[in-house]
Design an enzyme around this catalytic site. Structure first.
Site, PDB file in Angstrom:
ATOM      1  N   LYS A  65     111.972  67.132   8.312  1.00  0.00           N
ATOM      2  CA  LYS A  65     112.033  66.041   7.340  1.00  0.00           C
ATOM      3  C   LYS A  65     113.233  66.191   6.410  1.00  0.00           C
ATOM      4  O   LYS A  65     113.759  67.288   6.208  1.00  0.00           O
ATOM      5  CB  LYS A  65     110.751  65.989   6.515  1.00  0.00           C
ATOM      6  CG  LYS A  65     110.435  67.250   5.735  1.00  0.00           C
ATOM      7  CD  LYS A  65     109.094  67.127   5.011  1.00  0.00           C
ATOM      8  CE  LYS A  65     108.708  68.428   4.319  1.00  0.00           C
ATOM      9  NZ  LYS A  65     107.420  68.331   3.601  1.00  0.00           N
ATOM     10  N   ASP A 104     103.169  54.869   1.754  1.00  0.00           N
ATOM     11  CA  ASP A 104     103.425  55.444   3.070  1.00  0.00           C
ATOM     12  C   ASP A 104     103.846  54.353   4.053  1.00  0.00           C
ATOM     13  O   ASP A 104     103.396  53.212   3.960  1.00  0.00           O
ATOM     14  CB  ASP A 104     102.141  56.112   3.574  1.00  0.00           C
ATOM     15  CG  ASP A 104     102.429  57.292   4.478  1.00  0.00           C
ATOM     16  OD1 ASP A 104     103.616  57.552   4.740  1.00  0.00           O
ATOM     17  OD2 ASP A 104     101.472  57.942   4.913  1.00  0.00           O
ATOM     18  N   HIS A 109     108.040  58.968   9.855  1.00  0.00           N
ATOM     19  CA  HIS A 109     107.137  58.955   8.702  1.00  0.00           C
ATOM     20  C   HIS A 109     108.019  58.821   7.456  1.00  0.00           C
ATOM     21  O   HIS A 109     109.000  59.555   7.313  1.00  0.00           O
ATOM     22  CB  HIS A 109     106.341  60.258   8.598  1.00  0.00           C
ATOM     23  CG  HIS A 109     105.586  60.618   9.834  1.00  0.00           C
ATOM     24  ND1 HIS A 109     104.217  60.721   9.865  1.00  0.00           N
ATOM     25  CD2 HIS A 109     106.009  60.932  11.099  1.00  0.00           C
ATOM     26  CE1 HIS A 109     103.821  61.083  11.081  1.00  0.00           C
ATOM     27  NE2 HIS A 109     104.898  61.218  11.844  1.00  0.00           N
ATOM     28  N   HIS A 140     105.258  53.917   8.435  1.00  0.00           N
ATOM     29  CA  HIS A 140     105.636  54.530   9.710  1.00  0.00           C
ATOM     30  C   HIS A 140     106.406  53.514  10.537  1.00  0.00           C
ATOM     31  O   HIS A 140     105.989  52.362  10.664  1.00  0.00           O
ATOM     32  CB  HIS A 140     104.403  55.030  10.457  1.00  0.00           C
ATOM     33  CG  HIS A 140     103.724  56.157   9.747  1.00  0.00           C
ATOM     34  ND1 HIS A 140     102.750  55.951   8.798  1.00  0.00           N
ATOM     35  CD2 HIS A 140     103.926  57.506   9.799  1.00  0.00           C
ATOM     36  CE1 HIS A 140     102.357  57.110   8.310  1.00  0.00           C
ATOM     37  NE2 HIS A 140     103.054  58.070   8.889  1.00  0.00           N
ATOM     38  N   ARG A 161      93.677  65.626  -0.576  1.00  0.00           N
ATOM     39  CA  ARG A 161      94.129  66.941  -0.135  1.00  0.00           C
ATOM     40  C   ARG A 161      93.609  67.990  -1.108  1.00  0.00           C
ATOM     41  O   ARG A 161      93.749  67.842  -2.321  1.00  0.00           O
ATOM     42  CB  ARG A 161      95.659  67.003  -0.070  1.00  0.00           C
ATOM     43  CG  ARG A 161      96.266  65.996   0.892  1.00  0.00           C
ATOM     44  CD  ARG A 161      97.777  66.041   0.901  1.00  0.00           C
ATOM     45  NE  ARG A 161      98.333  64.992   1.746  1.00  0.00           N
ATOM     46  CZ  ARG A 161      99.632  64.756   1.902  1.00  0.00           C
ATOM     47  NH1 ARG A 161     100.507  65.515   1.255  1.00  0.00           N
ATOM     48  NH2 ARG A 161     100.051  63.778   2.682  1.00  0.00           N
ATOM     49  N   CYS A 194      99.139  58.707   8.738  1.00  0.00           N
ATOM     50  CA  CYS A 194      99.814  58.510  10.025  1.00  0.00           C
ATOM     51  C   CYS A 194      98.879  58.309  11.215  1.00  0.00           C
ATOM     52  O   CYS A 194      99.119  57.387  12.021  1.00  0.00           O
ATOM     53  CB  CYS A 194     100.804  59.637  10.289  1.00  0.00           C
ATOM     54  SG  CYS A 194     100.344  61.265   9.704  1.00  0.00           S
ATOM     55  N   GLN A 205      99.747  57.083  -1.637  1.00  0.00           N
ATOM     56  CA  GLN A 205     101.092  57.193  -1.083  1.00  0.00           C
ATOM     57  C   GLN A 205     101.645  55.813  -0.762  1.00  0.00           C
ATOM     58  O   GLN A 205     100.925  54.953  -0.239  1.00  0.00           O
ATOM     59  CB  GLN A 205     101.074  58.000   0.222  1.00  0.00           C
ATOM     60  CG  GLN A 205     101.035  59.496   0.043  1.00  0.00           C
ATOM     61  CD  GLN A 205     101.239  60.197   1.373  1.00  0.00           C
ATOM     62  OE1 GLN A 205     100.614  59.855   2.373  1.00  0.00           O
ATOM     63  NE2 GLN A 205     102.122  61.177   1.401  1.00  0.00           N
TER      64      GLN A 205
END
Length: 664
Positions: free
Chosen positions: A488, A400, A534, A402, A380, A351, A398
């Site tokens: 979320k 991912d 997100h 946004h 992570r 992000c 991911q």
């Protein structure tokens, strides 16, 4: 509750009256100090007989406890969902008694209820042997048959320490010392055996029933500290009924067969090494599967108006301090210090990088919503003991994205995400979906006002999703489980054997764009901070791949299988024809390999079946002469003979991904 009645229990002028409220709304006045058992018996002896515990104001309590204040009460029978934890807790105590009866001198330490069962840790001079499990189970059955009542006593600390010291239970002395001074020290007895315990318990050992099973032995350090003595742990499980236990054991057996680590080896997809804990070494077939998932998702995102980007894997620590990650997520981040003493962090999330891309060039309200997506590698830290194949890793990809939007666009964009998410899961065979709303955690950034707004926005989305699905989509609330920057929605999938997997998320964030200085120009030429959504569909692609392997037990649908067809010959006279078949299959876009080895066809079929190849085309001299193929499907003994052109057309249609079928 039809038999609660509205009259009062036997009255005594010496005791003050309190009021109990039952689940059906009925009230009953009783003397303060009356036990739950006495209340149940005064309502109906049959109620007292089938009740094993009670719930007071939502908290499970011993049925023999005195009730001393107004309360909402519910009587718990052993078949009620609330009783399952008690059954397992009681079974743990019975297991500990059984071990000490079989091996006197063994020290009992702690024995909590855990998900799907219980365990107890023991200090025993000789290690347990596999043959000990049936011995312990048999002894447990004897103790349960005694039907000894569970009784609770309150001891002083000195009394408890002397008792355990005399018995040689040194670990229990340490536990007594750890109990805060303002808490009661409870001792639970079952016949002549007792243990230090917070409780509650059912009324007697007989209530446990026969639906229990000891699962395995394991090593464990006292209090989880490697500097402490090593103990021996016994895991077990228990259910209210034997059919429930049988179903659970069947699920475990199925899960073991489906273990993605085992199937990954058999199918030659990937492996792991200690030199790179929590990271996947992808083999060619596994990487093909992985890239097929990315290609599928890339097509879906492109149709939905996302623009794909790529952000750096490593950025300076100062950047993560501004975003709030360093303060709120720093313990999970990998860092490195360069010779010039600048500290860099491997990105745990995409992000902040996406905010930088948004900031590059002035944005207007006309540019919103702006959707940017990335198949980003993130890192992570997970403790070594938490790593589990591809389901729990340290290095993963991911899908991912946004969405930068206005507040007015927020609801519509979240609903679009939901619709896309459910459509994607359906393509992979997941239609039983559970959506959880996770709200503000204790450790977070931003004002309560912004959190109120974000949580209400997601609640409105969830309400609309529930309405549109006519209640088919199940929902739940998870207080305190949101990300540090926003609440979320978590999308939980149920697989072929009933296990639940949390995959996609939608997070509403009023904080991060502002912290990193992002803005757009609104209709009145003023600067406005965009709302960030997100969003991830698969979540971790590694984890989703592991879930798919286990869901399908390696029997992938043809469109998803990394190797779709093997062409195998019966005799060498068919080699040239087999090569021709392979060339035509590959030209049709079907992932194909050839097997020309001088081996019997049954050997070839067995080997490729173990590797979970979905389709084999077997060709011999006759097939070569007639331009035909014999089709064998994974998991079936049947064969189907058809012309090569017919087989090509059928396999090409089946191998087309579901998102492309409507276009063909």
């Amino acid at each position: 509750m039809a038999d609660t009645a509205h009259d009062s229990a036997p009255n005594s002028s010496a005791a003050p009256q309190i009021t109990l409220t039952f689940p059906d709304g009925a009230n009953r006045k009783i003397d303060s100090g009356t036990t739950g058992f006495e209340v149940a018996k005064s309502i109906a002896p049959s109620l007292a007989k089938r009740t094993v515990a009670m719930s007071l104001n939502g908290t499970l309590s011993d049925l023999a406890d005195p009730i001393t204040a107004d309360a909402e009460i519910k009587f718990i029978s052993r078949t009620d969902p609330e009783a399952l934890e008690l059954i397992r807790h009681d079974a743990a105590h019975v297991m500990a008694e059984a071990v000490q009866e079989l091996w006197p001198g063994t020290q009992v330490t702690i024995g909590p209820v855990i998900e799907n069962g219980f365990f107890y840790d023991f200090a025993k001079q000789q290690p347990f042997e596999p043959d000990d499990i049936p011995k312990i189970e048999q002894k447990m059955g004897e103790i349960i048959a005694r039907n000894a009542p569970f009784t609770k006593e309150f001891w002083s600390r000195d009394e408890a320490k002397k008792f355990f010291r005399d018995k040689g239970e040194n670990f229990k002395i340490e536990l007594v010392d750890a109990i805060p001074a303002d808490q009661d020290l409870k001792i639970y007895k079952q016949g002549d055996w007792l243990d230090l315990c917070r409780g509650p318990h059912m009324t007697s050992t007989g209530q446990i029933g026969k639906a229990f099973k000891l699962m395995k032995f394991a090593g464990a350090y006292w209090r989880g500290d490697a500097n402490n003595p090593q103990l021996q742990r016994i895991y077990g499980t228990a259910f209210a009924t034997e059919p429930e236990l049988k179903e659970y054991l069947h699920r475990l057996e199925e899960a073991e067969k489906r273990d993605h680590r085992k199937l990954g080896r058999e199918m030659d997809l990937f492996h792991f090494q200690e030199e790179a804990p929590g990271s996947v070494f992808w083999h060619p077939k596994g990487w093909t599967l992985f890239q097929s998932l990315i290609a599928y998702m890339r097509r879906r995102l492109d149709k939905d108006g996302y623009q794909e980007v790529n952000s750096p894997d490593m950025m300076e620590k100062h950047f993560w301090e501004l975003s709030g990650h360093w303060e709120n997520y720093g313990e999970n981040m990998f860092t490195t210090t360069l010779p010039d003493e600048r500290v860099f962090c491997c990105k745990p999330m995409n992000c902040p990088g996406h905010v930088q891309i948004f900031k590059h060039g002035l944005k207007s309200y006309r540019d919103l919503p702006l959707k940017i997506a990335e198949f980003g590698k993130v890192h992570r830290y997970e403790p070594s003991g938490a790593l589990h194949g591809m389901l729990r890793v340290r290095h993963f990809t991911q899908d991912d994205a946004h969405i930068f939007c206005t507040e007015d666009q927020l609801m519509q964009e979240c609903l679009k995400i939901n619709d896309l998410m459910l459509s994607i899961y359906k393509d992979f065979g997941f239609e039983d979906i559970f959506i959880k709303l996770s709200t503000r955690p204790e450790k977070r950034v931003g004002s309560d006002e912004l959190w109120d707004k974000a949580e209400q926005a997601l609640q409105d989305v969830l309400d609309e999703v529930t309405k549109r699905s006519n209640g088919r989509v199940k929902t739940a609330l998870q207080p305190g489980e949101g990300a540090f920057y926003g609440p979320k929605l978590e999308y939980v999938l149920k697989d072929a054997i009933g296990r639940e997997w949390q995959c996609g998320t939608t997070q509403v964030d009023f904080n991060l764009a502002n912290r990193l200085g992002a803005f757009y120009i609104d209709e009145t030429s003023d600067k406005k901070v965009p709302v960030m959504i997100h969003r991830a569909m698969f979540g971790s692609l590694e984890r989703f791949t592991g879930i798919l392997i286990e869901n399908f037990a390696g029997h992938f649908p043809l469109w998803l299988s990394p190797l779709q067809v093997v062409v195998a010959t019966i005799v060498s006279d068919a080699d040239d024809y087999a090569v021709e078949v392979v060339e035509k299959l590959r030209a049709a876009g079907i992932r194909t390999e050839i097997d020309l080895r001088n081996e019997k066809i049954n050997y070839k079929v067995r080997e490729h079946s173990l590797a979970k190849v979905p389709v084999m085309l077997v060709v011999g001299k006759r097939e070569a002469e007639e331009g035909k193929v014999s089709i064998r499907r994974l998991g079936s003994q049947a064969q189907q003979v058809m012309t090569l052109e017919e087989a090509l057309a059928a396999l090409k249609a089946e191998a087309t991904p579901p998102d492309l079928r409507d276009e063909s």
